[in-house]
Design a protein around this motif. Structure first.
Motif, PDB file in Angstrom:
ATOM      1  N   LEU A   4      41.901 -24.190  26.373  1.00 41.55           N
ATOM      2  CA  LEU A   4      41.169 -23.306  25.480  1.00 41.55           C
ATOM      3  C   LEU A   4      42.168 -22.489  24.686  1.00 41.55           C
ATOM      4  O   LEU A   4      42.925 -21.690  25.233  1.00 41.55           O
ATOM      5  CB  LEU A   4      40.232 -22.378  26.256  1.00 41.55           C
ATOM      6  CG  LEU A   4      39.072 -23.030  26.993  1.00 41.55           C
ATOM      7  CD1 LEU A   4      38.298 -21.999  27.775  1.00 41.55           C
ATOM      8  CD2 LEU A   4      38.156 -23.742  26.022  1.00 41.55           C
ATOM      9  N   GLU A   8      38.914 -21.550  20.023  1.00 35.15           N
ATOM     10  CA  GLU A   8      37.799 -21.794  20.955  1.00 35.15           C
ATOM     11  C   GLU A   8      37.299 -20.501  21.584  1.00 35.15           C
ATOM     12  O   GLU A   8      36.102 -20.276  21.740  1.00 35.15           O
ATOM     13  CB  GLU A   8      38.209 -22.793  22.042  1.00 35.15           C
ATOM     14  CG  GLU A   8      38.405 -24.217  21.562  1.00 35.15           C
ATOM     15  CD  GLU A   8      39.818 -24.472  21.042  1.00 35.15           C
ATOM     16  OE1 GLU A   8      40.686 -23.567  21.158  1.00 35.15           O
ATOM     17  OE2 GLU A   8      40.048 -25.558  20.509  1.00 35.15           O
ATOM     18  N   LEU A   9      38.228 -19.629  21.964  1.00 33.80           N
ATOM     19  CA  LEU A   9      37.845 -18.353  22.564  1.00 33.80           C
ATOM     20  C   LEU A   9      37.108 -17.468  21.557  1.00 33.80           C
ATOM     21  O   LEU A   9      36.154 -16.773  21.913  1.00 33.80           O
ATOM     22  CB  LEU A   9      39.077 -17.619  23.108  1.00 33.80           C
ATOM     23  CG  LEU A   9      39.750 -18.255  24.339  1.00 33.80           C
ATOM     24  CD1 LEU A   9      41.013 -17.498  24.699  1.00 33.80           C
ATOM     25  CD2 LEU A   9      38.791 -18.261  25.509  1.00 33.80           C
ATOM     26  N   ILE A  12      33.552 -18.781  21.330  1.00 34.50           N
ATOM     27  CA  ILE A  12      32.783 -18.403  22.528  1.00 34.50           C
ATOM     28  C   ILE A  12      32.390 -16.932  22.450  1.00 34.50           C
ATOM     29  O   ILE A  12      31.244 -16.558  22.750  1.00 34.50           O
ATOM     30  CB  ILE A  12      33.589 -18.714  23.805  1.00 34.50           C
ATOM     31  CG1 ILE A  12      33.719 -20.230  23.987  1.00 34.50           C
ATOM     32  CG2 ILE A  12      32.934 -18.077  25.032  1.00 34.50           C
ATOM     33  CD1 ILE A  12      34.649 -20.647  25.104  1.00 34.50           C
ATOM     34  N   LEU A  16      28.574 -15.427  22.349  1.00 35.48           N
ATOM     35  CA  LEU A  16      28.108 -14.444  23.331  1.00 35.48           C
ATOM     36  C   LEU A  16      27.564 -13.195  22.650  1.00 35.48           C
ATOM     37  O   LEU A  16      26.520 -12.665  23.048  1.00 35.48           O
ATOM     38  CB  LEU A  16      29.237 -14.067  24.297  1.00 35.48           C
ATOM     39  CG  LEU A  16      29.598 -15.131  25.336  1.00 35.48           C
ATOM     40  CD1 LEU A  16      30.825 -14.687  26.137  1.00 35.48           C
ATOM     41  CD2 LEU A  16      28.429 -15.383  26.259  1.00 35.48           C
TER      42      LEU A  16
END
Length: 129
Positions: A4, A8-9, A12, A16
């Motif tokens: 990751l 990608e983080l 995410i 969220l």
């Protein structure tokens, strides 16, 4: 599992925030951290003891007391049989009293007003169950 990276983080984190809202995320993280701490402390405690913690039933049972299910069942059956016997005796006594209170004369006595009244009517009026 793929590595990751930063893109990608970030994706995410955006997902969220979009799902749960900016204000709910700190509360959720705090709650998750508390749950993790409690879980870790319970695991550590179980490792120290080497055995699972006693249940509520184990704490309330007096050491040395053995519960015999068959003996309790037999005792309950004996109490039931005794209650049935007493009920049969009571029914027999009630039948005997009814037979004793019925007049032997088939003609019912008449009351002063001229209406007929039987002793069973008096018994039913006077007796409360």
């Amino acid at each position: 599992m793929p590595n990751l990276g930063a893109p990608e983080l970030i994706i995410i984190a955006v997902v969220l925030i979009a799902l749960f809202g900016w204000k709910k995320l700190p509360d959720m993280a705090r709650s998750l951290g508390r749950s993790a701490r409690v879980f870790k402390s319970e695991v550590d405690e179980l490792k120290k003891d080497g055995k699972p913690a006693p249940s509520d039933a184990a704490r309330s049972t007096v050491p040395g007391d053995v519960v015999d299910g068959d003996a309790e069942r037999r005792a309950a059956e004996a109490r039931l049989a005794d209650a049935e016997r007493r009920a049969a005796e009571a029914r027999a006594e009630a039948d005997r009293l009814r037979a004793a209170s019925t007049p032997t004369n088939p003609v019912a006595p008449t009351s002063p007003a001229g209406t007929s009244a039987s002793s069973t009517d008096d018994l039913r009026r006077d007796t409360t169950f």
